[in-house]
Design an enzyme around this catalytic site. Structure first.
Site, PDB file in Angstrom:
ATOM      1  N   HIS A 117       9.110  22.881  55.437  1.00 42.89           N
ATOM      2  CA  HIS A 117       8.325  24.460  56.467  1.00 42.89           C
ATOM      3  C   HIS A 117       7.384  24.101  55.547  1.00 42.89           C
ATOM      4  O   HIS A 117       6.643  23.160  54.314  1.00 42.89           O
ATOM      5  CB  HIS A 117       9.582  25.598  54.480  1.00 42.89           C
ATOM      6  N   ASP A 194      14.017  22.050  47.628  1.00 44.45           N
ATOM      7  CA  ASP A 194      13.427  22.988  48.451  1.00 44.45           C
ATOM      8  C   ASP A 194      15.020  23.849  48.972  1.00 44.45           C
ATOM      9  O   ASP A 194      15.106  22.968  50.140  1.00 44.45           O
ATOM     10  CB  ASP A 194      12.573  22.796  50.170  1.00 44.45           C
ATOM     11  N   GLN A 197      16.823  27.176  52.029  1.00 38.64           N
ATOM     12  CA  GLN A 197      18.392  27.526  53.263  1.00 38.64           C
ATOM     13  C   GLN A 197      19.573  26.585  52.598  1.00 38.64           C
ATOM     14  O   GLN A 197      20.716  26.690  53.355  1.00 38.64           O
ATOM     15  CB  GLN A 197      17.429  26.888  54.592  1.00 38.64           C
ATOM     16  N   LYS A 220      16.401  35.628  50.167  1.00 40.78           N
ATOM     17  CA  LYS A 220      17.544  34.838  51.331  1.00 40.78           C
ATOM     18  C   LYS A 220      18.307  34.928  50.989  1.00 40.78           C
ATOM     19  O   LYS A 220      20.001  34.391  52.055  1.00 40.78           O
ATOM     20  CB  LYS A 220      16.476  33.500  51.618  1.00 40.78           C
ATOM     21  N   CYS A 363       7.066  27.865  61.002  1.00 39.62           N
ATOM     22  CA  CYS A 363       6.016  27.849  59.617  1.00 39.62           C
ATOM     23  C   CYS A 363       7.241  26.932  59.181  1.00 39.62           C
ATOM     24  O   CYS A 363       7.389  25.626  58.390  1.00 39.62           O
ATOM     25  CB  CYS A 363       6.891  28.845  58.179  1.00 39.62           C
TER      26      CYS A 363
END
Length: 405
Positions: A117, A194, A197, A220, A363
């Site tokens: 991202h 990261d 997700q 999220k 993104c």
């Protein structure tokens, strides 16, 4: 998986029942989270850590209990390793600045991957621009998985940090994080994950992974916007300078200079989002009540079901089809003349039928450019989705294709 806990799912869009399949962008909120925000502003709104009065003490207690809950949720050794931020992007920017100030010099290298991202690309590009360092990336193999052999070749004495997405927000592929961490640590290189997700969709234990940093967002994972987390091993956080200055992050301020607060407060300048942390705590409790293993299994089943139904439609191309994914499917459609139907057109027609999906580059422009496409249509699942949502999406998609062919 009680859908009735999420009031927005009762909404209609263009006079159609809402089918929400854009969870990779943001998740919907259970009533418990919505009530927590109302409770905070109604009953104990007050600035924290600074007041001796009752409201301040209550607000402080809730904020620090939330920090402990986050630490337990991701398996951190201590709540001192949990820094509250505005979200994943803010966490990665904070790390890029602080780590860069402390450890990156001209000619040094940072490694990311081809599936990142922008939030895990641009902050490192900015760092490299300031420090005259070099940003490298792990390339993709033909099956859209990361080329680990190439990664081994990228690691060198110049490598100062590796920062990689646990799960691709475009492809949904679960990257081999354990192997990446092991290989980097063999070269004494720290690793940032990261987790935007992954944390909402599976159990993530930072001690088991042995990652050095982890960034993720509350919005999220069924929590509010404006709250996120940067986890860091204490031994690293103690070496990093603060990225922002102001109140809260100080010990003493004198004209002769300033001394900084202890962990984690030296990284939390100004009034923190104590309402957001309280609501995030409620979101964590909600996820724990459902069960992380149950969430992962449910979303895996939905992803497989949706992929199989998509694959049966003529002209559909699924990216990274058949790979192990975390609730994300990206695809494109070619019409009867084998011409790509623009993802925006598909998304618009789905919206008119009450189905919310994501279209575009998500993104992640470098990845989309490598795939040689203008973008994709992305379906992403949350714990409240079910097969009826998939069936409604497929029916709406088939109607859209018919209109555009």
């Amino acid at each position: 998986m009680n859908r009735t806990d999420f009031p927005i799912l009762n909404e209609t869009v263009h006079k159609r029942p809402l089918v929400y399949l854009d969870n990779a962008a943001t998740s919907q909120k259970p009533q418990a989270v919505i009530d927590a925000i109302t409770e905070a502003y109604t009953h104990w709104n007050s600035n924290i850590h600074r007041g001796v009065h009752h409201l301040s003490q209550v607000a402080t207690r809730h904020h620090e209990e939330a920090r402990k809950a986050v630490a337990e949720f991701i398996g951190a050794r201590s709540s001192d390793e949990i820094i509250f931020t505005k979200g994943t992007t803010d966490s990665l920017n904070a790390l890029a600045f602080s780590f860069g100030e402390a450890f990156v010099r001209e000619g040094d290298e940072i490694i990311v991957s081809a599936v990142e991202h922008h939030s895990n690309i641009v902050p490192w590009q900015m760092l490299c621009g300031r420090k005259k360092a070099v940003l490298r990336h792990i390339p993709l193999r033909a099956d859209h998985t990361l080329d680990i052999e190439a990664f081994k070749g990228l690691l060198s004495e110049k490598t100062k940090l590796v920062s990689v997405a646990h799960v691709s927000n475009v492809l949904g592929i679960i990257n081999p994080i354990e192997e990446i961490i092991r290989l980097a640590h063999e070269k004494n290189v720290p690793v940032c994950i990261d987790g935007a997700q992954s944390v909402p969709h599976m159990s993530v234990n930072v001690q088991a992974l042995d990652c050095d940093f982890l960034a993720f967002s509350g919005h999220k994972m069924y929590g509010p916007t404006g709250i996120g987390v940067l986890y860091g091993k204490r031994e690293w956080l103690e070496q990093l300078p603060p990225h922002e200055g102001g109140g809260e992050m100080i010990n003493h301020v004198r004209w002769s200079g300033t001394t900084y607060n202890e962990l984690p407060y030296k990284f939390e300048a100004g009034t923190p989002n104590f309402v957001g942390s309280y609501a995030l705590h409620k979101a964590i409790e909600y996820m724990q009540a459902v069960g992380l293993e149950a969430i992962e299994a449910h979303e895996h089943e939905l992803t497989q079901y949706c992929e199989s139904r998509l694959a049966a439609i003529d002209g559909v191309h699924i990216y990274a089809a058949g790979q192990k994914k975390a609730g994300v499917i990206s695809f494109n459609i070619s019409n009867q003349q084998s011409k790509l139907i623009h993802p925006f057109d598909i998304g618009t027609l789905l919206d008119q039928q009450g189905v919310a999906v994501r279209t575009g580059h998500h993104c992640a422009e470098p990845l989309i450019d490598e795939l040689g496409i203008p973008g994709t249509v992305r379906v992403s699942f949350g714990l409240y989705n079910d097969k009826a949502d998939v069936d409604a999406f497929i029916a709406a998609l088939q109607k859209a294709i018919m209109m555009l062919s």
